[in-house]
Design an enzyme around this catalytic site. Structure first.
Site, PDB file in Angstrom:
ATOM      1  N   CYS A 134      52.626  31.545  14.701  1.00 30.42           N
ATOM      2  CA  CYS A 134      51.450  32.417  14.533  1.00 30.42           C
ATOM      3  C   CYS A 134      51.950  33.858  14.458  1.00 30.42           C
ATOM      4  O   CYS A 134      52.611  34.343  15.393  1.00 30.42           O
ATOM      5  CB  CYS A 134      50.508  32.225  15.727  1.00 30.42           C
ATOM      6  SG  CYS A 134      49.162  33.417  15.760  1.00 30.42           S
ATOM      7  N   LYS A 185      26.973  68.807  34.946  1.00 29.86           N
ATOM      8  CA  LYS A 185      27.371  67.406  34.785  1.00 29.86           C
ATOM      9  C   LYS A 185      28.541  67.254  33.830  1.00 29.86           C
ATOM     10  O   LYS A 185      28.786  68.110  32.977  1.00 29.86           O
ATOM     11  CB  LYS A 185      26.183  66.595  34.236  1.00 29.86           C
ATOM     12  CG  LYS A 185      24.991  66.596  35.179  1.00 29.86           C
ATOM     13  CD  LYS A 185      25.030  65.405  36.067  1.00 29.86           C
ATOM     14  CE  LYS A 185      23.805  64.649  35.962  1.00 29.86           C
ATOM     15  NZ  LYS A 185      23.426  63.458  36.043  1.00 29.86           N
ATOM     16  N   GLU A 225      46.699  48.057  66.124  1.00 32.71           N
ATOM     17  CA  GLU A 225      46.414  48.647  67.429  1.00 32.71           C
ATOM     18  C   GLU A 225      44.911  48.930  67.542  1.00 32.71           C
ATOM     19  O   GLU A 225      44.295  48.716  68.592  1.00 32.71           O
ATOM     20  CB  GLU A 225      47.248  49.933  67.591  1.00 32.71           C
ATOM     21  CG  GLU A 225      47.056  50.670  68.904  1.00 32.71           C
ATOM     22  CD  GLU A 225      47.399  49.852  70.140  1.00 32.71           C
ATOM     23  OE1 GLU A 225      47.976  48.758  70.030  1.00 32.71           O
ATOM     24  OE2 GLU A 225      47.038  50.320  71.251  1.00 32.71           O
ATOM     25  N   TYR A 226      44.319  49.416  66.445  1.00 32.62           N
ATOM     26  CA  TYR A 226      42.867  49.652  66.432  1.00 32.62           C
ATOM     27  C   TYR A 226      42.145  48.336  66.757  1.00 32.62           C
ATOM     28  O   TYR A 226      41.244  48.292  67.601  1.00 32.62           O
ATOM     29  CB  TYR A 226      42.423  50.190  65.063  1.00 32.62           C
ATOM     30  CG  TYR A 226      40.954  50.527  65.005  1.00 32.62           C
ATOM     31  CD1 TYR A 226      40.504  51.830  65.244  1.00 32.62           C
ATOM     32  CD2 TYR A 226      39.990  49.545  64.748  1.00 32.62           C
ATOM     33  CE1 TYR A 226      39.155  52.149  65.219  1.00 32.62           C
ATOM     34  CE2 TYR A 226      38.640  49.848  64.729  1.00 32.62           C
ATOM     35  CZ  TYR A 226      38.226  51.151  64.951  1.00 32.62           C
ATOM     36  OH  TYR A 226      36.881  51.453  64.938  1.00 32.62           O
ATOM     37  N   LYS A 251      29.777  66.067  42.540  1.00 30.44           N
ATOM     38  CA  LYS A 251      28.522  65.323  42.689  1.00 30.44           C
ATOM     39  C   LYS A 251      28.890  63.846  42.681  1.00 30.44           C
ATOM     40  O   LYS A 251      29.246  63.290  41.644  1.00 30.44           O
ATOM     41  CB  LYS A 251      27.569  65.667  41.535  1.00 30.44           C
ATOM     42  CG  LYS A 251      26.198  65.100  41.728  1.00 30.44           C
ATOM     43  CD  LYS A 251      25.219  65.733  40.749  1.00 30.44           C
ATOM     44  CE  LYS A 251      23.809  65.229  40.989  1.00 30.44           C
ATOM     45  NZ  LYS A 251      23.667  63.792  40.949  1.00 30.44           N
ATOM     46  N   SER A 270      15.401  66.771  44.293  1.00 24.40           N
ATOM     47  CA  SER A 270      16.436  66.443  43.318  1.00 24.40           C
ATOM     48  C   SER A 270      17.065  67.762  42.868  1.00 24.40           C
ATOM     49  O   SER A 270      16.770  68.817  43.440  1.00 24.40           O
ATOM     50  CB  SER A 270      15.859  65.652  42.154  1.00 24.40           C
ATOM     51  OG  SER A 270      14.747  66.339  41.656  1.00 24.40           O
TER      52      SER A 270
HETATM   53  N1  5U1 Z   1      27.373  67.420  46.423  1.00 18.95           N
HETATM   54  C1  5U1 Z   1      26.044  67.367  46.276  1.00 18.95           C
HETATM   55  N2  5U1 Z   1      25.419  66.398  45.658  1.00 18.95           N
HETATM   56  N3  5U1 Z   1      24.099  66.705  45.731  1.00 18.95           N
HETATM   57  C2  5U1 Z   1      23.016  66.016  45.259  1.00 18.95           C
HETATM   58  N4  5U1 Z   1      25.170  68.289  46.748  1.00 18.95           N
HETATM   59  C3  5U1 Z   1      23.939  67.871  46.406  1.00 18.95           C
HETATM   60  N5  5U1 Z   1      22.728  68.424  46.646  1.00 18.95           N
HETATM   61  C4  5U1 Z   1      21.643  67.775  46.185  1.00 18.95           C
HETATM   62  C5  5U1 Z   1      21.769  66.554  45.483  1.00 18.95           C
HETATM   63  C6  5U1 Z   1      20.564  65.861  44.990  1.00 18.95           C
HETATM   64  O1  5U1 Z   1      20.417  68.253  46.381  1.00 18.95           O
HETATM   65  C7  5U1 Z   1      20.209  69.495  47.077  1.00 18.95           C
HETATM   66  C8  5U1 Z   1      20.567  70.655  46.222  1.00 18.95           C
HETATM   67  C9  5U1 Z   1      18.770  69.521  47.435  1.00 18.95           C
END
Ligand code: 5U1
Length: 786
Positions: free
Chosen positions: A452, A322, A34-35, A123, A81
């Site tokens: 084998c 991490k 449909e889309y 992340k 970062s």
């Molecule tokens: N989920 C998330 N990933 N991440 C990567 N938040 C987030 N914030 C980031 C980065 C590099 O940087 C801000 C804290 C500036």
């Protein structure tokens, strides 16, 4: 406003809403077909009215013309970062620094909770991007680059379906810069690599590289075909919006404007809750549909974030906790060759042991020699090893710059490392215009078969396994013993085992010896599908075994079928057809089968019903294998259902054809059979099947031949008197489909002890319910031996 303009605006709004439901809310609101219909209507209207096309129309995602390079763009506010740590103590130290800078008492004074509220998100392992919207319309996208200057990737990002081209609502600021991660789901990455492999294109080492490579394409039409996703995690340059008090509220507003945000977003009261969040996600990491390399904690109060400010190029208010890396560097010490059940000789990398995501890895699969060539691998190389989820570690890349002078090429052995038999390269078969051509395959095989030891042990392990002959009490170790002691040199020998042969073996006391002998005896009446599967024919899994059993009905017919006949069966390709045929042609295999029958095995043929059912699927299979343009397996089956014979399909008039298929497919079928060459090809195929004794008159009649055809059954609770797989087999052999959930369309639920919500639902819906005893009686009335 003209009618066309009104309709165009309506269609855009509707398509945008469906996109939002699908990508942001995760609640698809219409079927894909449909889309597509709405989308095509919009495309047609825009083609008729080109002056009404705007950059924010959903049709403008297809990808514009390629460019020669990316333009550099400066970020109005630098893209920062984030500080990364691996240990819980480092996260607690971060919290202490935050508390101190905000003049709060240290968190340890408050037991397990500090005064700081944090937002927590995964992340994503992808590529950070900035998206700029002016007056609600997507204007520019850029990579992070060095944080100050990035590359303009607007044309590529426009093709990413989940990124809005126009913001929802009307309360958006004049300028809004959204920041987040473009990533690729694991399923999308695997699909892409499979396509790339088929097309001889670049294989990506991981989803992050695939996402980055796709975003940094000079040709946006390539990006448009890549399954990219996006997750927003912040804002940059914003004009005309006073940010809410909390970061989590910023994200919720972004979601309202149409941006996907993490479904895992949580607000934590204190750092200990953050650590718990990390542990929880860590446990689920392997089950997520995308890759993450950690979680991010951010001070949730925007005022506190401002107060904390930045240090160098990192905010003081955020930290990435991490997970252990899934990729590591190590050295390839050697390549050894393993022999599998079907004789495939597979290269295995022996590595200098290295810890990857907390587990020591000393070996990795290399799949086949084509993969070795693709990687350009040499012994002595430094390689990147990847261990993702529960998957066996893989070598994903060679660091050629670090290749030592004494690196050696990887060579396939001429003889089998287990039995010394010759190792030969498999062949690929292709058919074009009725002619078969052979080319070299990627797999090498030991020709030793059951002589084998490696193949024999694995063949027996497969033969006795639960979904094959289901002989309980024979684990891998016991099979090894039986083979090593010379008691078993083919599956047939299992049926000649005596109590005295096994009672003295390690782990076989009197009770387990008797149990094993009973299990072997009890396995003597397998269904045809199970038996075919148990034989371990290369490339014949459970589904193909079921197709063979249903379509051909008896072991003799399966044994006699020639490759071209087999290829007309649903889902049986040319390669598999040749594998099946040569398996049954092999004198040793014939002997094993006849010995098995000699030991009293009674294979439960599909019988008369099977032969009739065969015909129902075969015409559909034949039409599918003609490769009529635009007609897939579903369309082919519709033709078979409607016309019942090849002749009727070939001679159908336009109106009849349109009753069966949509216009484009109907035209294609008629065009296809207008060619005398195609008619001849189809008739030849039909003749081959007729010569083999297969025929069809009315598809409908034969499909209805099976007692439970068209019915859906559900098994729930404990199945005590037979295994669940066997119960499923029986139902399928009577033509039923066995489903996992109950709905109004379910015909019957077989409920064993402990049945829960499915039984409740069946009762609510008034669906018929049987207990196991009634089920067994029912099977018996339909001639099923239980
Ligand atoms: N989920 C998330 N990933 N991440 C990567 N938040 C987030 N914030 C980031 C980065 C590099 O940087 C801000 C804290 C500036």
């Amino acid at each position: 406003m003209t009618a066309a303009k009104t309709r165009i605006l309506e269609l855009r709004a509707e398509l945008d809403q469906h996109n939002y439901n699908y990508y942001v809310m995760d609640e698809p609101s219409i079927p894909d077909a449909e889309y597509d219909r709405l989308f095509n209507e919009l495309k047609t209207l825009e083609a008729e009215n080109p002056d009404l096309i705007t950059a924010d129309s959903p049709t403008q995602r297809v990808g514009g013309a390629p460019s020669l390079s990316f333009t550099q763009v400066a970020h109005a506010i630098p893209m920062l970062s984030i500080q990364s740590v691996f240990s819980e103590d480092d996260v607690r130290d971060f919290d202490k620094r935050v508390a101190k800078a905000l003049n709060l008492p240290p968190s340890d004074l408050f037991g397990d909770g500090s005064l700081v509220e944090y937002s927590c998100e995964p992340k994503m392992d992808g590529l950070a991007v900035s998206l700029i919207y002016t007056n609600g319309v997507f204007e520019r996208a850029a990579t992070r680059g060095d944080g100050t200057t990035g590359e303009d990737i607007t044309a590529n990002i426009r093709t990413v379906r989940c990124i809005p081209l126009r913001l929802k609502g009307s309360d958006w600021p004049q300028v809004l810069e959204v920041r987040g991660e473009v990533f690729m789901s694991i399923a999308g990455f695997e699909r892409l690599n499979a396509l790339q492999l088929e097309a001889g294109g670049k294989i990506f080492a991981n989803p992050r590289n695939a996402a980055a490579g796709s975003v940094r394409q000079l040709d946006p039409r390539v990006t448009a075909r890549r399954p990219l996703d996006f997750c927003a995690y912040g804002v940059g340059d914003v004009r005309g919006w006073e940010l809410p008090d909390k970061y989590s509220s910023v994200l919720k507003q972004l979601k309202k404007w149409g941006f996907p945000i993490s479904r895992e977003l949580k607000v934590a009261d204190g750092i200990e809750q953050c650590l718990q969040y990390h542990r929880d996600i860590g446990e689920r990491r392997n089950k997520l549909s995308f890759e993450i390399d950690g979680v991010v904690f951010k001070v949730n109060s925007i005022a506190d974030q401002e107060e904390l400010g930045f240090r160098a190029r990192e905010p003081r208010w955020a930290i990435a906790h991490k997970f252990p890396a899934m990729e590591e560097l190590t050295e390839l010490l050697d390549v050894e060759f393993q022999v599998g059940r079907t004789g495939a000789v597979t290269p295995v990398a022996r590595l200098k042991p290295v810890k990857v995501a907390g587990v020591t890895v000393a070996s990795a699969t290399l799949h086949n020699m084509d993969e070795v060539a693709r990687l350009g691998l040499m012994i002595g190389d430094t390689v990147i090893i990847r261990r993702a989820g529960d998957v066996i570690p893989q070598v994903v890349q060679v660091i050629t710059e670090r290749r030592p002078d004494d690196a050696r090429p990887v060579a396939i052995p001429e003889s089998c490392p287990v039995c010394g038999s010759h190792v030969e390269r498999t062949q690929l078969v292709k058919r074009s215009k009725g002619k078969e051509t052979f080319s070299e395959g990627a797999v090498y095989r030991c020709v030793g078969r059951l002589a084998c030891g490696a193949q024999l042990k694995q063949a027996i392990i497969h033969f006795v396994s639960r979904r094959a002959m289901d002989i309980e009490g024979l684990g891998d170790k016991s099979v090894e013993q039986l083979v090593d002691e010379g008691l078993v040199s083919s599956p047939a020998d299992l049926y000649a085992l005596k109590f005295d042969d096994i009672v003295d073996l390690e782990g076989f006391a009197e009770v387990s010896s008797n149990k094993l002998l009973k299990a072997i005896e009890d396995s003597k009446q397998p269904s045809l599908a199970r038996f075919i599967y148990a034989l371990g024919i290369p490339d014949v899994g459970e589904e193909t075994a079921k197709v063979l059993a249903r379509s051909l009905g008896s072991l003799e017919r399966v044994q006699q079928a020639l490759p071209h006949v087999l290829t007309y069966l649903p889902d049986v390709g040319l390669e598999v057809a040749h594998e099946i045929h040569s398996f049954f042609e092999d004198a040793h295999n014939q002997q094993v089968i006849s010995e098995l029958l000699g030991h009293g095995l009674q294979i439960q043929d599909q019988g008369e019903l099977g032969a009739e059912f065969a015909a129902s699927t075969t015409l559909g299979g034949l039409l599918d294998k003609l490769h009529i343009p635009f007609v897939g397996p579903g369309g082919a089956q519709k033709l078979a259902d409607r016309f019942g014979s090849l002749e009727a399909v070939m001679n159908a008039d336009w109106l009849d054809m349109r009753q069966a298929l949509p216009e484009k497919q109907a035209n294609s079928v008629r065009g296809f059979f207008a060619s005398p060459e195609h008619r001849q090809l189809a008739e030849q195929a039909e003749q081959q099947l007729r010569d083999f004794g297969m025929h069809w008159q009315s598809e409908k009649k034969v499909v209805e031949g099976l007692p439970l055809s068209g019915e859906t059954w559900v098994l729930t609770g404990k199945v005590e008197l037979m295994s669940r797989d066997v119960a499923k087999d029986h139902l399928e052999s009577l033509g039923a489909k066995v489903a996992g959930s109950v709905s109004a369309k379910t015909h019957c639920v077989v409920a064993g002890p402990g049945a829960g919500s499915k039984l409740t639902k069946a009762n609510e819906l008034g669906v018929k319910v049987m207990d196991e005893e009634a089920f067994i009686a029912f099977l018996k009335t339909h001639g099923v031996a239980v």
